[in-house]
Design a protein around this motif. Structure first.
Motif, short mmCIF file in Angstrom:
data_model
loop_
_atom_site.label_atom_id
_atom_site.label_comp_id
_atom_site.label_asym_id
_atom_site.label_seq_id
_atom_site.Cartn_x
_atom_site.Cartn_y
_atom_site.Cartn_z
N GLU A 236 2.36 1.68 -3.53
CA GLU A 236 1.35 2.14 -4.49
C GLU A 236 0.98 3.60 -4.26
O GLU A 236 0.81 4.36 -5.22
N GLU A 237 0.82 3.99 -3.01
CA GLU A 237 0.48 5.38 -2.71
C GLU A 237 1.58 6.31 -3.20
O GLU A 237 1.30 7.35 -3.83
N ILE A 238 2.82 5.96 -2.95
CA ILE A 238 3.94 6.79 -3.40
C ILE A 238 3.95 6.86 -4.93
O ILE A 238 4.11 7.93 -5.51
N HIS B 264 1.48 6.58 -7.05
CA HIS B 264 0.39 7.43 -7.54
C HIS B 264 0.71 8.91 -7.34
O HIS B 264 0.49 9.73 -8.22
N ARG B 265 1.22 9.24 -6.18
CA ARG B 265 1.54 10.64 -5.89
C ARG B 265 2.69 11.15 -6.77
O ARG B 265 2.67 12.28 -7.22
N GLU C 233 0.82 -1.21 0.00
CA GLU C 233 0.00 0.00 0.00
C GLU C 233 0.86 1.26 0.00
O GLU C 233 0.55 2.22 -0.71
N LEU C 234 1.94 1.26 0.78
CA LEU C 234 2.84 2.41 0.80
C LEU C 234 3.46 2.63 -0.57
O LEU C 234 3.49 3.75 -1.08
#
Length: 157
Positions: free
Chosen positions: A71-73, A75-76, A68-69
Motif C-alpha cells: 500500500e505504501e508503494i 500511494h507513493r 502495508e509495504l
C-alpha cells in the motif's frame, strides 16, 4: 534528444530531487517518463520472514507487513506519477522485484530509455560515500547516458 527518461526512485528525499529537473528536461524535448521503483529482494525476504528472530514468525504479522509495504508503494507511485503528469509528461510505471541496480539497468534497456535520471543517493544516504551504491552501479553499467542529481543541489544556485 532525450524523449524517454527512466526515473528510478526509492522515494527518499535525495532520489525525489529529480522531480525538480523535469521541467528543464521537458523544455529539452523529454515527453515520457518511465517511473521505476525496485522492490529490493532483500527487503522482501526480510518481510516474508517476519523479521524472524529467536521467537520465530507470526503469520498474521507477515501478511500485515507485506500489505502495508504494498500500500505504501502504491500511494507513493500514484503521488509521483501525478506530479510527473502535472508537468506534462506521459508516465509508465514499473515496480520490479530484485536487485535495484540490475533492475534499473534492465528497465532502461527494455523500455528504450534515452536517458536515465537519478538521485545521487537513495534511502541509505550515507554522507561519507561520493555516490550511493545503486547510482554507482547504474553509472557503470547503463548503456544510456546517466544524469545524476546531487543530493545537496538546490535549483537556481
Amino acid at each position: 534528444m532525450f524523449k524517454r527518461i527512466l526515473f528510478p526512485t526509492d522515494f527518499s528525499e535525495p532520489s525525489m530531487k529529480v522531480l525538480d529537473y523535469i521541467p528543464v528536461l521537458r523544455e529539452a524535448g523529454a515527453r515520457e517518463v518511465v517511473l521505476v521503483h525496485v522492490i529490493d529482494e532483500k527487503d522482501v525476504t526480510m518481510i516474508a520472514s517476519g523479521g524472524q528472530g529467536f521467537l520465530g514468525t507470526i503469520p498474521d504479522r507477515e501478511t500485515e507487513a507485506q500489505r502495508e509495504l504494498r500500500e505504501e508503494i502504491q500511494h507513493r507511485v500514484i503521488d509521483t506519477r501525478r506530479a510527473l503528469e502535472k508537468q506534462g509528461m506521459a508516465v509508465t510505471v514499473r515496480t520490479p522485484v530484485g536487485s535495484p541496480g540490475k533492475e534499473v539497468v534492465a528497465a532502461a534497456d527494455e523500455e528504450g530509455a534515452s536517458l536515465v535520471v537519478l538521485g545521487s543517493h537513495g534511502r541509505s544516504n550515507l554522507r561519507d560515500r561520493l555516490l550511493g551504491t545503486v547510482s554507482e552501479y547504474v553509472i557503470k553499467n547503463a548503456r544510456q547516458p546517466v544524469l545524476v542529481i546531487k543530493r545537496d543541489m538546490i535549483r537556481g544556485q
